[in-house]
Design an enzyme around this catalytic site. Sequence first.
Site, PDB file in Angstrom:
ATOM      1  N   HIS A   1       0.825  -1.222   0.000  1.00  0.00           N
ATOM      2  CA  HIS A   1       0.000   0.000   0.000  1.00  0.00           C
ATOM      3  C   HIS A   1       0.849   1.258   0.000  1.00  0.00           C
ATOM      4  O   HIS A   1       0.377   2.331   0.367  1.00  0.00           O
ATOM      5  CB  HIS A   1      -0.951  -0.001   1.210  1.00  0.00           C
ATOM      6  CG  HIS A   1      -1.944  -1.128   1.171  1.00  0.00           C
ATOM      7  ND1 HIS A   1      -2.580  -1.607   2.276  1.00  0.00           N
ATOM      8  CD2 HIS A   1      -2.373  -1.884   0.137  1.00  0.00           C
ATOM      9  CE1 HIS A   1      -3.380  -2.607   1.941  1.00  0.00           C
ATOM     10  NE2 HIS A   1      -3.272  -2.801   0.643  1.00  0.00           N
TER      11      HIS A   1
ATOM     12  N   ALA B   1       1.730  -9.687  18.510  1.00  0.00           N
ATOM     13  CA  ALA B   1       2.902  -9.919  17.643  1.00  0.00           C
ATOM     14  C   ALA B   1       4.198  -9.819  18.454  1.00  0.00           C
ATOM     15  O   ALA B   1       5.109 -10.644  18.314  1.00  0.00           O
ATOM     16  CB  ALA B   1       2.885  -8.876  16.522  1.00  0.00           C
TER      17      ALA B   1
END
Length: 238
Positions: free
Chosen positions: A115, A226
């Site tokens: 992106h 994460a």
Amino acid sequence: MWDVISDKLRQAKKIVFVTGAGISQESGIPTFRGKDGFWRKYDPMKLATIDAFYEDPKLVWEWYEERRKNILDANPNPGHVAIAELEKYKQISVLTQNIDGLHQRAGSSSVYELHGSIITIRCTVCDFNDKITSEFSQIPPLCKCGNMLRPDVVWFGEALPQKVWESAIEEARSCDVMVVVGTSLVVSPANLLPVYARQNGATMVEVNIDQTPMSSSMYLSLRTSAAKALPRLVDILS
Ligand code: BV8
Ligand code: ZN
């Protein structure tokens, strides 16, 4: 945590990570849809579009400048660092939806920015593009050709950069293990990458504090953050 697939991980030649805003959440960067998400203050669906940009370039630029400052003050967290560290032991690539550049700052050398990037700009007319190195004297900034500059990101309704997208599909199709980290898998076509990996027989793993539409089809879905889960991968593979 990873025990059920430690053998598959050790035998894997290539591990591909697909990451989203959740991996940068522990660096203090708001996600899109979480409780701290951007949606609260602005609606990215409205602002991250070409229409919003031409309707009110100043507002859209102010939003990106605010995010860019926040990103420049942020640091890669143990999740980003672990992925970079794994390059010592395995063939690794990172297919990221994030525009914050934290994977590269953590030391990852094979990063595909699906992106775009918040730290580069390009001209809306000519082919000028460059890294943002200093404050703009005016918002919206103008190109030497006199036209408006824009953030070098992919807005909703815009195609992903052709070469990056094609390489990302190649990476997804050629990995032994795919680890999908911190993404709600809402945004297409990035959310197709795990489908390509699974079609190619990769072992599918997800690291997400919440459920996603693909959680049930994962070989292993770790409901944790994460920054907690990814360093454990380094312990197994180092
Ligand atoms: C395209 C750059 C076609 C800009 C972004 C209906 C109407 C209009 C459009 C569409 C539609 N239906 C489908 C579309 C297409 C659209 C789309 O998918 N829309 C969605 C919203 C339905 N897609 C597009 O428009 C794409 N282009 O299709 O073009 C085309 C083809 C040819 C020619 C012309 C056109 C372009 C999409 C790219 C948009 N740009 N970003 C910017 O950032 O400002 S997308 C934006 O969302 C970010 O990149 C972000 O990364 C991405 C996805 O979000 P996530 O990363 O998943 O973040 P999210 O907050 O959603 O989730 C975070 C997750 O992490 C959560 O699951 C959370 O539980 C978890 N988490 C949180 N903390 C942690 C954690 N996990 C682990 N640890 C933690 N600590
Ligand atoms: Zn120009």
